[in-house]
Design a protein around this motif. Structure first.
Motif, mmCIF file in Angstrom:
data_model
loop_
_atom_site.group_PDB
_atom_site.id
_atom_site.type_symbol
_atom_site.label_atom_id
_atom_site.label_comp_id
_atom_site.label_asym_id
_atom_site.label_seq_id
_atom_site.Cartn_x
_atom_site.Cartn_y
_atom_site.Cartn_z
ATOM 1 N N LEU A 1 -84.234 38.917 -86.134
ATOM 2 C CA LEU A 1 -84.902 39.924 -86.965
ATOM 3 C C LEU A 1 -84.678 39.740 -88.459
ATOM 4 O O LEU A 1 -85.534 40.117 -89.264
ATOM 5 C CB LEU A 1 -84.442 41.323 -86.534
ATOM 6 N N GLU A 2 -83.567 39.153 -88.840
ATOM 7 C CA GLU A 2 -83.271 38.988 -90.266
ATOM 8 C C GLU A 2 -83.466 37.555 -90.753
ATOM 9 O O GLU A 2 -83.758 37.332 -91.923
ATOM 10 C CB GLU A 2 -81.831 39.436 -90.579
ATOM 11 N N CYS A 3 -83.291 36.585 -89.850
ATOM 12 C CA CYS A 3 -83.354 35.173 -90.254
ATOM 13 C C CYS A 3 -84.582 34.452 -89.704
ATOM 14 O O CYS A 3 -84.801 33.277 -90.025
ATOM 15 C CB CYS A 3 -82.088 34.439 -89.810
ATOM 16 N N GLY A 4 -85.351 35.118 -88.838
ATOM 17 C CA GLY A 4 -86.593 34.531 -88.338
ATOM 18 C C GLY A 4 -86.416 33.411 -87.330
ATOM 19 O O GLY A 4 -87.310 32.591 -87.136
ATOM 20 N N ARG A 5 -85.258 33.356 -86.668
ATOM 21 C CA ARG A 5 -85.027 32.317 -85.659
ATOM 22 C C ARG A 5 -85.591 32.742 -84.316
ATOM 23 O O ARG A 5 -85.716 33.930 -84.025
ATOM 24 C CB ARG A 5 -83.527 32.030 -85.521
ATOM 25 N N SER A 6 -85.919 31.780 -83.460
ATOM 26 C CA SER A 6 -86.479 32.114 -82.150
ATOM 27 C C SER A 6 -85.363 32.496 -81.183
ATOM 28 O O SER A 6 -84.231 32.017 -81.287
ATOM 29 C CB SER A 6 -87.259 30.930 -81.575
ATOM 30 N N SER A 7 -85.704 33.354 -80.233
ATOM 31 C CA SER A 7 -84.714 33.799 -79.238
ATOM 32 C C SER A 7 -84.218 32.626 -78.404
ATOM 33 O O SER A 7 -83.060 32.591 -77.990
ATOM 34 C CB SER A 7 -85.318 34.873 -78.335
ATOM 35 N N ARG A 8 -85.103 31.646 -78.153
ATOM 36 C CA ARG A 8 -84.699 30.499 -77.335
ATOM 37 C C ARG A 8 -83.523 29.769 -77.973
ATOM 38 O O ARG A 8 -82.538 29.445 -77.308
ATOM 39 C CB ARG A 8 -85.895 29.555 -77.167
ATOM 40 N N ASP A 9 -83.596 29.531 -79.287
ATOM 41 C CA ASP A 9 -82.521 28.829 -79.986
ATOM 42 C C ASP A 9 -81.231 29.641 -79.992
ATOM 43 O O ASP A 9 -80.143 29.122 -79.724
ATOM 44 C CB ASP A 9 -82.921 28.536 -81.436
ATOM 45 N N CYS A 10 -81.361 30.928 -80.320
ATOM 46 C CA CYS A 10 -80.169 31.788 -80.437
ATOM 47 C C CYS A 10 -79.488 31.996 -79.087
ATOM 48 O O CYS A 10 -78.259 31.935 -78.986
ATOM 49 C CB CYS A 10 -80.550 33.145 -81.019
ATOM 50 N N LEU A 11 -80.291 32.258 -78.060
ATOM 51 C CA LEU A 11 -79.724 32.470 -76.722
ATOM 52 C C LEU A 11 -78.998 31.217 -76.250
ATOM 53 O O LEU A 11 -77.902 31.295 -75.693
ATOM 54 C CB LEU A 11 -80.828 32.854 -75.726
ATOM 55 N N ALA A 12 -79.605 30.057 -76.479
ATOM 56 C CA ALA A 12 -78.982 28.803 -76.051
ATOM 57 C C ALA A 12 -77.622 28.624 -76.727
ATOM 58 O O ALA A 12 -76.655 28.187 -76.097
ATOM 59 C CB ALA A 12 -79.906 27.633 -76.374
ATOM 60 N N GLN A 13 -77.545 28.979 -78.007
ATOM 61 C CA GLN A 13 -76.296 28.821 -78.757
ATOM 62 C C GLN A 13 -75.206 29.736 -78.210
ATOM 63 O O GLN A 13 -74.046 29.335 -78.069
ATOM 64 C CB GLN A 13 -76.555 29.134 -80.236
ATOM 65 N N VAL A 14 -75.599 30.980 -77.879
ATOM 66 C CA VAL A 14 -74.613 31.958 -77.388
ATOM 67 C C VAL A 14 -74.262 31.714 -75.929
ATOM 68 O O VAL A 14 -73.094 31.818 -75.533
ATOM 69 C CB VAL A 14 -75.174 33.392 -77.577
ATOM 70 N N GLN A 15 -75.255 31.366 -75.124
ATOM 71 C CA GLN A 15 -75.019 31.307 -73.681
ATOM 72 C C GLN A 15 -74.143 30.140 -73.255
ATOM 73 O O GLN A 15 -73.658 30.116 -72.125
ATOM 74 C CB GLN A 15 -76.360 31.302 -72.943
ATOM 75 N N ARG A 16 -73.930 29.198 -74.183
ATOM 76 C CA ARG A 16 -73.016 28.089 -73.859
ATOM 77 C C ARG A 16 -71.585 28.572 -73.662
ATOM 78 O O ARG A 16 -70.769 27.875 -73.059
ATOM 79 C CB ARG A 16 -73.054 27.025 -74.973
ATOM 80 N N ARG A 17 -71.264 29.749 -74.214
ATOM 81 C CA ARG A 17 -69.873 30.198 -74.136
ATOM 82 C C ARG A 17 -69.662 31.359 -73.165
ATOM 83 O O ARG A 17 -68.596 31.960 -73.147
ATOM 84 C CB ARG A 17 -69.340 30.550 -75.524
ATOM 85 N N HIS A 18 -70.666 31.669 -72.357
ATOM 86 C CA HIS A 18 -70.546 32.740 -71.371
ATOM 87 C C HIS A 18 -70.942 32.235 -69.985
ATOM 88 O O HIS A 18 -71.631 31.221 -69.857
ATOM 89 C CB HIS A 18 -71.444 33.926 -71.746
#
Length: 437
Positions: A24-41
């Protein structure tokens, strides 16, 4: 707004708020952000993160409306991310199965992970005030806020579809079903469904889709029988129509433009094993890797080319094509239920730019088509300016272009088939078929 690094230590709610901030603030796609976070869960936490973040994106206007009533001053700078944490707390209390006690307590405890130690009290006060006032239980008679859509998009849908708007909004905010396309080069649909039944998985056989299976039980697609062997591809029912509408013939030379991630390329090759050539073209090298990976898994060998469809001199060998599939860059307004972030990553100005790109691609690719050849134009948009208006104007400009109707009611003034979200459980999509006379 500047990018904020992922919290050093993992935390379910802090990581979810970070994803929302990035989109919402940086205009990144959910696919990229989710992939980055989901690697650690783990899988269970990843499912929770996806459900909560996509839920916030679907309900964002209402959540922000509540926030404006309960937060005296907007947070700024590095503190802004804590607003997204509060929105996540609101969503848990108002729309999820999370107990209110856990929603408040765990969300407040996530604040320090986002650099908000000094603001724990504020987050706690806002969430407890929200819970105590029961603001979420009060009726909100505002169609725009309830739609979960940005103002510009809601107004466009209302102008184009009028009485159908409520149904389109409802379907756009629903959770998309999982469609599979059985790889008929590997096995029959009956053999595949028998394998599903052996694992106790439930499914439907949709009408008008000879290769499709619609899963009614959700889970990890890669755990389904035959994934590694290429028995199936994940592909929505609307996208599965492309290969059938293109109708590739034996010995023909086919161009699939903007082909990544390769779903339609694979289907074309499954429908017609005796093609002369199938060229999968895309300008995004990173996404082309997915085409190659998907083709290897499915057992297909198209020619995969890196190139801009709008600049054919860089990649075309001069031999005309029998059929061209132009899956044009578009607003993706028909697949928002599958990608909830799209509504907040697009704006009204983007549509004008996309319409110009689509027109350029049509004009550039038309000379590459043989006389008597077919061009199938496709988008996953529901906006007429990208679809019917685009094709109607192209037909008016080209005497050698004729409409080959998909539906009997088509005319050059109203060409193509517009599928709306949820129609026969499909995504929103548009197809128009043109023949070079």
């Amino acid at each position: 707004m500047s990018d904020t690094p992922l919290p050093r230590q993992k935390n379910l709610r802090a990581d979810s708020a970070w994803i929302l901030y990035q989109i919402l603030e940086c205009g990144r796609s959910s696919r990229d952000c989710l992939a980055q976070v989901q690697r650690r869960h783990g899988p269970r936490d990843n499912a929770w993160i996806q459900e909560m973040t996509m839920g916030v994106l679907r309900r964002l206007p209402v959540l922000q409306y509540w926030l404006r009533q309960l937060l005296d001053k907007p947070l700024k700078g590095k503190k802004k991310i804590l607003e997204h944490l509060i929105l996540l707390g609101f969503y848990q209390i108002a729309f999820s199965r999370v107990s209110p006690h856990a929603a408040v307590g765990e969300t407040v405890n996530a604040a320090p992970y986002l650099g908000g130690v000094s603001l724990k009290g504020l987050v706690n006060a806002v969430l407890r005030n929200f819970q105590r006032s029961e603001i979420h239980l009060q009726p909100l008679n505002d169609e725009l806020l309830n739609s979960g859509l940005p103002k510009w998009l809601y107004k466009q849908i209302l102008a184009c579809y009028n009485e159908q708007t409520a149904e389109i909004v409802e379907q756009t905010n629903s959770v998309a079903p999982i469609w599979l396309r059985v790889n008929r080069r590997q096995l029959s649909r009956e053999e595949f469904t028998a394998a599903l039944e052996q694992q106790g998985l439930t499914y439907q056989i949709p009408e008008h889709h000879p290769d499709a299976v619609l899963l009614t039980s959700r889970g990890d697609v890669q755990a389904l029988p035959g994934f590694a062997k290429g028995w199936f591809a994940v592909q929505d029912g609307a996208a599965q129509l492309a290969a059938h509408y293109l109708a590739p013939g034996a010995g023909e030379r086919i161009l699939d433009c903007c082909a990544a991630p390769g779903g339609k390329t694979g289907h074309i090759m499954e429908l017609q094993p005796a093609l002369g050539a199938c060229i999968a073209l895309d300008s995004d090298e990173h996404r082309l890797k997915r085409v190659t990976e998907n083709m290897q898994r499915l057992g297909h060998q198209p020619t995969v080319l890196h190139g801009d469809a709008g600049q054919p001199t860089a990649w075309w060998d001069g031999k005309p094509f029998d059929r061209i599939l132009l899956d044009a860059p578009c607003s993706a307004t028909g697949v928002i239920r599958r990608h909830a972030d799209i509504r907040w990553l697009r704006n009204a100005k983007d549509i004008e730019q996309l319409v110009a790109i689509q027109q350029t691609l049509l004009e550039t690719l038309w000379p590459l088509l043989k006389s008597g050849g077919t061009l199938l134009y496709a988008t996953c948009s529901i906006l007429p300016q990208e679809n019917r208006q685009q094709i109607s104007q192209f037909l008016a400009r080209h005497n050698d272009a004729q409409l080959d109707p998909i539906l009997p009611e088509e005319t050059p003034e109203k060409p193509g088939r517009q599928i709306l979200p949820g129609e026969q459980q499909m995504d929103g999509f548009y197809y128009a078929r043109l023949v070079k006379s």
